[in-house]
Design a protein around this motif. Structure first.
Motif: not given
Length: 475
Positions: A172-178, A222-227, A270-286
């Motif tokens: 499962x991947x969540x696209x999100x516009x910065x 919200x996306x990292x903790x509620x879904x 990243x720290x917040x997201x990976x605390x909720x989702x250990x091992x999360x792949x981050x794709x900060x494009x470019x």
């Protein structure tokens, strides 16, 4: 001017714009930094096994059937009807939030179509640049869960999309516009919106930018903790980045460059997201560095094989989202792109757009089913594979099993080409005594090697296909 005529003219302009967007391409980065977190490395290795994914663009833009978000941006490559003012146009676009009511929303149909195609991971657009959230965010009222769809049991759209695909075994991947063009903390109405960048001096108004940073961080939270379990955070809008990371490579892409640093504190995110989702792949494009765990060239395939993780994101049709009467790629073209991408070390993320009612167009599901007829018989040469040194010769591409014990050759038939009687290639010489088997039938083929050139003699009755895949089975 008659309002119906005005809207018709706007649609004509934007239908053309949807195809022009294909030229606004994100290239692969020239640098890559391998992750160090063992859990991230493990998940990255798992993701590299999947090879074929689905990216879904679905938002306000589906209602009029136009290009996603970009029509409200003021840049010289974007055309709009000249009889409507820019501010009125933005209001017209954003007012679709009052009409977007996808009463036939059917994420199970989407997931089934992806599974039938042989796709293994999902990237769903939770929020595009226009700021309209496809999840029940508490940070804004500008979301699918606050409009006419609010009373539907599935109003929290992202939850049901993720649940449907997760049930079918997808990563499962969540696209999100910065960037967020609807937020007053990004596009402040005090000033004109000159281009895709934020429109006020961050150094002069640090409070406003800090509010935007909090807004972004809270929505991602919200996306990292509620879904439920999320494997990939796919961040778009690469111009939102520290100014010091804007190098010559970025300048060469031709996009408008920020005048100040649009730093949103990625280490904190990243720290917040990976605390909720250990091992999360981050794709900060470019944005080179520790938060671009794999690279994402857009609408193109790198010229040569790459030895680090990457993914080519491409549309099945001419647009990312739903556009009426879109022209979809032939099945053979998609299969050939998948084969080339995998042989070069990447994955294919294929883009589709549901209709405003929440269902996939019939032609999309038909195309995906046809693609699946090939992957279901030949997937052994695609999934769980890795690159080989000599990966290409003419129309033949090569992969190998993850453990290196088995090699595969995939011959891509040219348009209107019938199955050849023989196939030849140089290098990748099978060891003496090796059986070469057609994956789609399980039948052995006769082969010989003369002076480094391998020749396969094919039996009759294989059946028409986009590509012939063979496995080398050592004895």
């Amino acid at each position: 001017m008659n309002r119906k005529l005005l809207i018709a003219l706007v649609f004509v302009c934007l239908a053309n714009l949807s195809y022009a967007q294909r030229n606004d391409i994100v290239k692969e980065s020239t640098k890559y930094e391998w992750p160090t977190d063992p859990l991230v490395k493990e998940k990255l290795d798992t993701w590299q096994d999947k090879k074929f994914g689905m990216i879904i663009h679905w938002g306000l833009y589906a209602v009029p059937g136009i290009i996603e978000s970009w029509s409200i941006c003021s840049e010289d490559w974007i055309e709009r009807d000249s009889t409507i003012s820019y501010d009125d146009y933005k209001k017209w676009y954003w007012d679709f939030s009052k009409k977007f009511n996808p009463t036939k929303f059917n994420p199970e149909q989407w997931s089934a179509a992806g599974k039938n195609a042989g796709m293994k991971y999902l990237v769903f657009t939770t929020k595009h640049h226009d700021g309209f959230a496809m999840f029940d965010t508490k940070q804004s009222d500008f979301s699918i869960a606050k409009g006419p769809f609010a009373n539907n049991p599935k109003a929290d759209v992202a939850k049901y999309v993720f649940d449907a695909f997760r049930k079918d075994g997808f990563m499962i991947g969540a696209y999100f516009s910065k960037p967020d063009w609807h937020s007053q903390y990004y596009w402040w109405q005090k000033y004109a919106t000159a281009d895709r960048n934020n429109n006020y001096d961050i150094k002069k108004y640090p409070w406003r930018w800090n509010m935007f940073k909090n807004f972004v961080q809270n929505q991602i939270g919200e996306l990292m903790t509620n879904y439920g379990s999320v494997d990939i955070l796919w961040l778009d809008g690469g111009w939102v980045r520290p100014l010091e990371s804007v190098n010559e490579e970025v300048l060469s892409w031709g996009a408008p460059i920020p005048k100040w640093s649009q730093d949103i504190d990625m280490p904190k995110i990243a720290a917040m997201a990976r605390k909720a989702q250990p091992g999360l792949l981050m794709v900060d494009r470019t944005v080179h560095g520790p938060y671009e765990n794999y690279q994402t060239p857009e609408q193109k395939i790198p010229e040569t094989q790459l030895d680090h993780p990457w993914e080519s994101c491409m549309t099945l049709g001419g647009a990312w989202g739903f556009v009426p009467n879109d022209q979809y790629k032939p099945v053979a073209e998609v299969v050939h792109k998948l084969v080339e991408i995998v042989a070069k070390g990447g994955s294919l993320l294929l883009g589709v757009g549901p209709k405003p009612d929440g269902t996939l167009p019939d032609e999309v599901t038909q195309k995906l089913n046809e693609i699946g007829k090939w992957t279901s018989k030949n997937g052994q040469a695609i999934y769980n594979t890795r690159i080989t040194k000599n990966y290409h010769d003419g129309q033949t591409w090569f992969t190998q099993s993850k453990d290196g014990k088995k090699r595969f050759a995939i011959y891509c038939l040219a348009t209107d080409e019938t199955n050849p009687k023989t196939i030849k290639w140089n290098n990748n010489v099978p060891k003496k005594g090796t059986d070469i088997v057609i994956l789609s039938t399980g039948k052995k083929v006769r082969w010989q090697n003369v002076n480094g050139e391998t020749t396969l003699t094919l039996p009759a009755g294989i059946g028409k296909t986009a590509a012939l895949a063979f496995a080398f089975i050592p004895q």
